[in-house]
Design a protein around this motif. Structure first.
Motif, PDB file in Angstrom:
ATOM      1  N   ASP A   8       0.820  -1.182   0.010  1.00  0.00           N
ATOM      2  CA  ASP A   8      -0.012  -0.182  -0.057  1.00  0.00           C
ATOM      3  C   ASP A   8       0.882   1.184   0.009  1.00  0.00           C
ATOM      4  OD1 ASP A   8      -2.336  -1.440  -0.199  1.00  0.00           O
ATOM      5  OD2 ASP A   8      -2.786  -1.238   1.927  1.00  0.00           O
ATOM      6  N   SER A   9       2.008   1.147   0.766  1.00  0.00           N
ATOM      7  CA  SER A   9       2.955   2.313   0.861  1.00  0.00           C
ATOM      8  C   SER A   9       3.265   2.734  -0.749  1.00  0.00           C
ATOM      9  CB  SER A   9       4.016   2.186   1.738  1.00  0.00           C
ATOM     10  OG  SER A   9       3.348   2.128   3.298  1.00  0.00           O
ATOM     11  N   ILE A  10       3.704   1.417  -1.164  1.00  0.00           N
ATOM     12  CA  ILE A  10       4.546   1.641  -2.475  1.00  0.00           C
ATOM     13  C   ILE A  10       3.411   2.288  -3.330  1.00  0.00           C
ATOM     14  CG2 ILE A  10       5.793   0.329  -4.256  1.00  0.00           C
ATOM     15  CD1 ILE A  10       6.831  -1.409  -2.162  1.00  0.00           C
ATOM     16  N   LEU A  11       2.188   1.648  -3.337  1.00  0.00           N
ATOM     17  CA  LEU A  11       1.354   2.087  -4.361  1.00  0.00           C
ATOM     18  C   LEU A  11       0.861   3.578  -4.227  1.00  0.00           C
ATOM     19  CD1 LEU A  11      -1.038  -0.979  -4.475  1.00  0.00           C
ATOM     20  CD2 LEU A  11       0.715  -0.236  -6.013  1.00  0.00           C
ATOM     21  N   GLN A  12       1.037   4.109  -2.904  1.00  0.00           N
ATOM     22  CA  GLN A  12       0.665   5.291  -2.664  1.00  0.00           C
ATOM     23  C   GLN A  12       1.808   6.387  -3.180  1.00  0.00           C
ATOM     24  OE1 GLN A  12      -1.982   7.064  -1.351  1.00  0.00           O
ATOM     25  NE2 GLN A  12      -2.708   4.912  -1.549  1.00  0.00           N
ATOM     26  N   VAL A  13       3.008   5.654  -3.205  1.00  0.00           N
ATOM     27  CA  VAL A  13       4.193   6.577  -3.690  1.00  0.00           C
ATOM     28  C   VAL A  13       4.034   6.707  -5.221  1.00  0.00           C
ATOM     29  CG1 VAL A  13       6.683   6.650  -4.068  1.00  0.00           C
ATOM     30  CG2 VAL A  13       5.722   6.439  -1.640  1.00  0.00           C
ATOM     31  N   MET A  14       3.666   5.761  -6.014  1.00  0.00           N
ATOM     32  CA  MET A  14       3.244   5.550  -7.365  1.00  0.00           C
ATOM     33  C   MET A  14       2.433   6.501  -7.979  1.00  0.00           C
ATOM     34  SD  MET A  14       5.984   3.988  -8.250  1.00  0.00           S
ATOM     35  CE  MET A  14       5.443   4.172 -10.067  1.00  0.00           C
ATOM     36  N   PHE A  68      22.411   7.317 -16.942  1.00  0.00           N
ATOM     37  CA  PHE A  68      21.969   8.707 -16.605  1.00  0.00           C
ATOM     38  C   PHE A  68      20.808   8.703 -15.819  1.00  0.00           C
ATOM     39  CE2 PHE A  68      20.146   8.242 -20.723  1.00  0.00           C
ATOM     40  CZ  PHE A  68      18.812   8.598 -20.603  1.00  0.00           C
ATOM     41  N   TRP A  69      20.066   7.238 -15.384  1.00  0.00           N
ATOM     42  CA  TRP A  69      18.848   7.217 -14.697  1.00  0.00           C
ATOM     43  C   TRP A  69      19.237   6.279 -13.846  1.00  0.00           C
ATOM     44  CZ3 TRP A  69      15.864   2.685 -14.764  1.00  0.00           C
ATOM     45  CH2 TRP A  69      16.203   1.909 -15.973  1.00  0.00           C
ATOM     46  N   GLU A  70      18.431   5.870 -12.690  1.00  0.00           N
ATOM     47  CA  GLU A  70      18.509   5.204 -11.526  1.00  0.00           C
ATOM     48  C   GLU A  70      17.125   4.528 -11.433  1.00  0.00           C
ATOM     49  OE1 GLU A  70      18.471   6.399  -6.935  1.00  0.00           O
ATOM     50  OE2 GLU A  70      20.277   7.054  -8.069  1.00  0.00           O
ATOM     51  N   ILE A  71      17.193   3.395 -10.730  1.00  0.00           N
ATOM     52  CA  ILE A  71      16.273   2.440 -10.492  1.00  0.00           C
ATOM     53  C   ILE A  71      16.181   2.240  -9.038  1.00  0.00           C
ATOM     54  CG2 ILE A  71      17.128   0.297 -10.960  1.00  0.00           C
ATOM     55  CD1 ILE A  71      14.206  -0.790 -11.936  1.00  0.00           C
ATOM     56  N   ASN A  72      14.952   2.542  -8.188  1.00  0.00           N
ATOM     57  CA  ASN A  72      14.791   2.449  -6.922  1.00  0.00           C
ATOM     58  C   ASN A  72      13.857   1.352  -6.386  1.00  0.00           C
ATOM     59  OD1 ASN A  72      14.866   5.504  -7.762  1.00  0.00           O
ATOM     60  ND2 ASN A  72      16.393   4.940  -6.212  1.00  0.00           N
ATOM     61  N   PRO A  73      14.243  -0.026  -6.419  1.00  0.00           N
ATOM     62  CA  PRO A  73      13.675  -1.149  -6.266  1.00  0.00           C
ATOM     63  C   PRO A  73      13.463  -1.166  -4.467  1.00  0.00           C
ATOM     64  CG  PRO A  73      15.827  -1.903  -6.759  1.00  0.00           C
ATOM     65  CD  PRO A  73      15.509  -0.538  -7.129  1.00  0.00           C
ATOM     66  N   VAL A  74      12.483  -1.712  -4.067  1.00  0.00           N
ATOM     67  CA  VAL A  74      12.233  -2.011  -2.749  1.00  0.00           C
ATOM     68  C   VAL A  74      12.412  -3.450  -2.403  1.00  0.00           C
ATOM     69  CG1 VAL A  74      10.430  -1.468  -0.690  1.00  0.00           C
ATOM     70  CG2 VAL A  74      10.727   0.063  -2.398  1.00  0.00           C
ATOM     71  N   PHE A  75      13.403  -3.598  -1.412  1.00  0.00           N
ATOM     72  CA  PHE A  75      13.399  -5.054  -1.090  1.00  0.00           C
ATOM     73  C   PHE A  75      13.284  -5.126   0.494  1.00  0.00           C
ATOM     74  CE2 PHE A  75      15.552  -5.298  -4.956  1.00  0.00           C
ATOM     75  CZ  PHE A  75      15.070  -6.502  -5.406  1.00  0.00           C
TER      76      PHE A  75
END
Length: 75
Positions: A8-14, A68-75
């Motif tokens: 839910d937190s991740i979906l809110q951030v999106m 030049f970009w970054e990915i921010n996966p949550v683990f």
């Protein structure tokens, strides 16, 4: 924090969009064009993710550089 709360937190951030970032972008970067605005949206999302999970030792937000970009996966 259970799995559903994490998701839910991740979906809110999106839900962070151009509208949420545009005023700050115009003030800090440019009020004449929006070059870089999509990157600013993703940067804001990453910042919020880090803030949400900062005090949770079980969950980490990674910052993986991809050119030049970054990915921010949550683990």
């Amino acid at each position: 924090m259970g799995n559903e709360e994490v998701i839910d937190s991740i979906l809110q951030v999106m839900k962070v969009t151009r509208r949420d970032v545009i005023d700050d972008f115009r003030e800090a970067i440019s009020d004449v064009n929006t070059n870089g605005l999509p990157q600013a949206v993703w940067a804001r999302r990453a910042k919020v993710l880090v803030k949400i999970f900062k005090h949770n030792d079980r969950i980490k937000v990674l910052h993986i550089k991809r050119g030049f970009w970054e990915i921010n996966p949550v683990f």
